[in-house]
Design an enzyme around this catalytic site. Structure first.
Site, PDB file in Angstrom:
ATOM      1  CG  ASP A 191      27.962  20.969  37.801  1.00  0.00           C
ATOM      2  OD1 ASP A 191      27.041  20.246  38.182  1.00  0.00           O
ATOM      3  OD2 ASP A 191      28.910  21.335  38.525  1.00  0.00           O
ATOM      4  CG  ASP A 195      33.205  22.840  39.349  1.00  0.00           C
ATOM      5  OD1 ASP A 195      32.226  22.069  39.210  1.00  0.00           O
ATOM      6  OD2 ASP A 195      33.480  23.394  40.425  1.00  0.00           O
ATOM      7  CG  ASP A 237      30.818  18.450  36.325  1.00  0.00           C
ATOM      8  OD1 ASP A 237      29.695  17.923  36.448  1.00  0.00           O
ATOM      9  OD2 ASP A 237      31.181  19.449  36.982  1.00  0.00           O
TER      10      ASP A 237
END
Length: 639
Positions: free
Chosen positions: A332, A527, A531
């Site tokens: 990410d 995080d 996600d």
């Protein structure tokens, strides 16, 4: 009566010593009077006081139509013991000492195993001892010292210099540096200001801190680390299930080999029944796959314990094999590769401090998300904002106000009008900043652009190094983000990621992971709450410790330090732990393959034989060697 392994071993050793002495003296012609009766009495006590758990375990497995490691120990010692009773009655040579000595040596191996396993887990258990016992809590208009169990959520706690932070919380007053090495492995103290998170059991080094409690005693990060590691250490890696299946087949085969060995020596080679039985018992004892059963759990305990000390929490044994097969790691962007919040990267103009001062003056009254970046930059350079009059927010553009009699505008390119004076050089500079995927803020004083401020969510200082480390292991890094392609490409290029997938909605991230999995095993690092689907869809989910609770719960590995380089470290220690398991299994199998033919007497024509006693000793030390090999994981260098 249930006795500990250590107590059973001591009892067995004390009772077996006279038998061992007799074994040594007998070849010299020294036979103690009444030695057969003494051997019977001592061995009987060993069987019922020390060997009983082997028999119970073997019987429980038999009732479930299975055979385990204890089956071989129980069958071997029982055969030697009950045959010796028969031999004693008919006045034939007895083998009581074989049953007693084998039991003692097997227990010796278990004692070493228990101590080494305890040593492997002890590092994690010691973490709980780091926790403070009490704290100064604000109650009834004063600070009073209370036990940790009485601290509640949202309580206000004072931590003085040199004291342990008693519990997880957020700083509401004060400034200090905190030594977090015991929890995160971070060697340098971490600066803590208002709104920063603090972790229980870390040490406040130099300033007073007042925190608001955010976790109860049983919910702290320290407790979570201990819980996760404990679960991981008793979890079962897939390779262990294979080992269990092999053991289930291996034990009956060994018993068949032992029977065949006895029949060949007794019927075909016409050896006395006692000696033929000795070969059969040696086969059973040497084949006891204790080392096979220890190969996986001991390595798993040591590997997960060491990773925890590094600030890497491995939740289960499945991780080890997945890490070995990884082809792609997907990251990410926001909060994982980048800082997660915008920062001022460039200030362009003739008077940097004046530009920051005027910009901070307007942003001090603004609620725009980028305002904090400007205010943080001004604070870092000790620039204080000025008073502003006639302040007005201009929706979609910026803000306007009067500062010390000057007409000041701050905002994006839309704030520039036809009568705004801006140089060609400033236009060129703005274009370069925008090409670098930075947000450009224009500062206009009395209708003249006097400065440009560039703002961007920049990569963490460790991100580029982390990507380089990953590539060195032959793993392809990929960035997956909902941000626009231009910003994503710029961030990807700055950290060394060539494959960038942008404009992905949170709901689409899991689908992208499924697509990438078609080319091999995939890990995802994230995080945020959004996600969580990707973390669970990936073959291996790695959650940043600073992320949301949902993300952390969804991850197979948690990086406590929020350091992206720990992705490579986590993969590396997982691989090394898995390699150690395979090495343990190899040596355990080789030991059995070599030991069984010798015990069966195939090499007796060369004078190479194994008595049941020596077979028991060899089997015990094979188990110890496997555990010792696992403990060497504490010495292995991690990237």
């Amino acid at each position: 009566m249930r006795l500990s392994i250590t107590k059973r071993f001591i009892i067995s050793l004390v009772l077996t010593i006279p038998l061992l002495i007799e074994m040594i003296l007998m070849p010299l012609g020294w036979v103690l009077p009444g030695h057969t009766l003494m051997a019977f009495l001592l061995t009987t006590l060993v069987m019922f006081l020390s060997a009983q758990p082997f028999w119970r375990s073997a019987w429980a497995s038999f009732k479930k139509h299975h055979a385990n490691m204890d089956t071989l120990v129980a069958v071997g010692t029982a055969t030697a013991y009950f045959y010796s009773i028969y031999a004693m009655v008919v006045n034939q040579p007895v083998y009581f000492e074989s049953a007693a000595v084998v039991t003692t040596f097997v227990l010796l191996g278990q004692v070493f195993e228990e101590r080494m396993r305890h040593q492997a887990a002890n590092a994690t258990e010691k973490l709980l001892n780091l926790q403070a016992n009490d704290a100064e809590v604000w109650r009834n208009e004063q600070y009073v010292r209370l036990p940790l169990a009485e601290i509640k959520l949202n309580d206000q706690v004072l931590i003085r210099p040199g004291e342990k932070i008693p519990i997880d919380g957020v700083v509401i007053d004060g400034h200090s540096s905190v030594d977090e090495a015991a929890i995160t492995g971070e060697s340098l103290p971490v600066e803590k200001n208002i709104s920063d998170q603090v972790i229980g059991a870390t040490i406040n080094t130099n300033g007073n801190l007042v925190i608001k409690v955010t976790k109860t005693e049983n919910e702290t990060m320290l407790q979570q680390i201990v819980d996760v590691v404990k679960k991981a250490q008793v979890s079962r890696a897939p390779i262990q299930k294979l080992t269990d299946k092999i053991s289930d087949i291996f034990v009956p085969i060994v018993l068949i080999i032992a029977i065949i060995t006895f029949l060949i020596w007794y019927i075909f080679l016409q050896l006395p029944v006692g000696q033929a039985l000795s070969y059969a018992v040696a086969v059973i004892v040497i084949a006891c796959p204790c080392a096979l059963g220890l190969a996986t759990p001991t390595a798993l305990m040591v590997g997960t314990g060491r990773s925890a000390k590094m600030g890497i929490l491995i939740k289960n044994g499945d991780v080890l094999e997945i890490a070995e097969q990884l082809k792609t790691v997907v990251f990410d962007k926001t909060g994982t590769i980048t800082q997660g919040h915008p920062l001022v990267t460039d200030v362009i103009g003739s008077d940097r401090k004046n530009i920051l001062r005027l910009a901070a003056s307007l942003e001090n009254l603004s609620e725009h998300p980028l305002a904090k970046a400007v205010l943080d930059a001004s604070q870092e350079e000790d620039v204080l904002p000025l008073d502003v009059t006639n302040f007005k927010a201009l929706e979609g553009k910026g803000a306007i106000g009067e500062v010390q009699g000057q007409f000041v505008l701050l905002g994006n390119y839309k704030i520039i009008t036809d009568d705004t004076k801006i140089t060609e050089n400033q236009k060129t500079q703005a274009m370069k900043l925008e090409d670098a995927a930075k947000t450009v803020v224009y500062l206009i004083v009395n209708k003249m652009v006097i400065g440009l401020i560039a703002i961007q969510d920049i990569p963490k200082t460790t991100s580029q190094n982390a990507i380089e480390m990953l590539k060195s292991q032959g793993i392809q890094p990929v960035m997956l983000t909902g941000d626009n392609q231009g910003v994503a490409d710029s961030i990807g290029k700055s950290v060394g990621i060539e494959q960038v997938i942008a404009n992905v909605l949170p709901t689409e991230k899991a689908e992208q992971i499924k697509r990438l999995k078609q080319n091999g095993t995939v890990a995802f690092v994230g995080d945020g709450i959004n996600d969580a689907p990707a973390l669970t869809t990936a073959d291996l989910g790695i959650a940043m410790g600073s992320g949301s609770d949902i993300a952390i719960d969804s991850g197979d590995i948690v990086l406590v330090k929020n350091d992206l380089r720990d992705v490579t470290r986590a993969i590396d220690i997982s691989k090394k732990t898995f390699h150690k398991i395979k090495a343990n299994l190899f040596w355990a199998f080789i030991y059995n393959i070599i030991g069984i033919p010798i015990a069966a007497g195939l090499f007796s024509i060369y004078g190479l034989t194994l008595s049941p006693e020596l077979a028991g000793l060899a089997m015990a030390f094979s188990s110890i060697s496997v555990v010792f090999n696992s403990l060497l994981l504490n010495r292995v260098k991690i990237k």
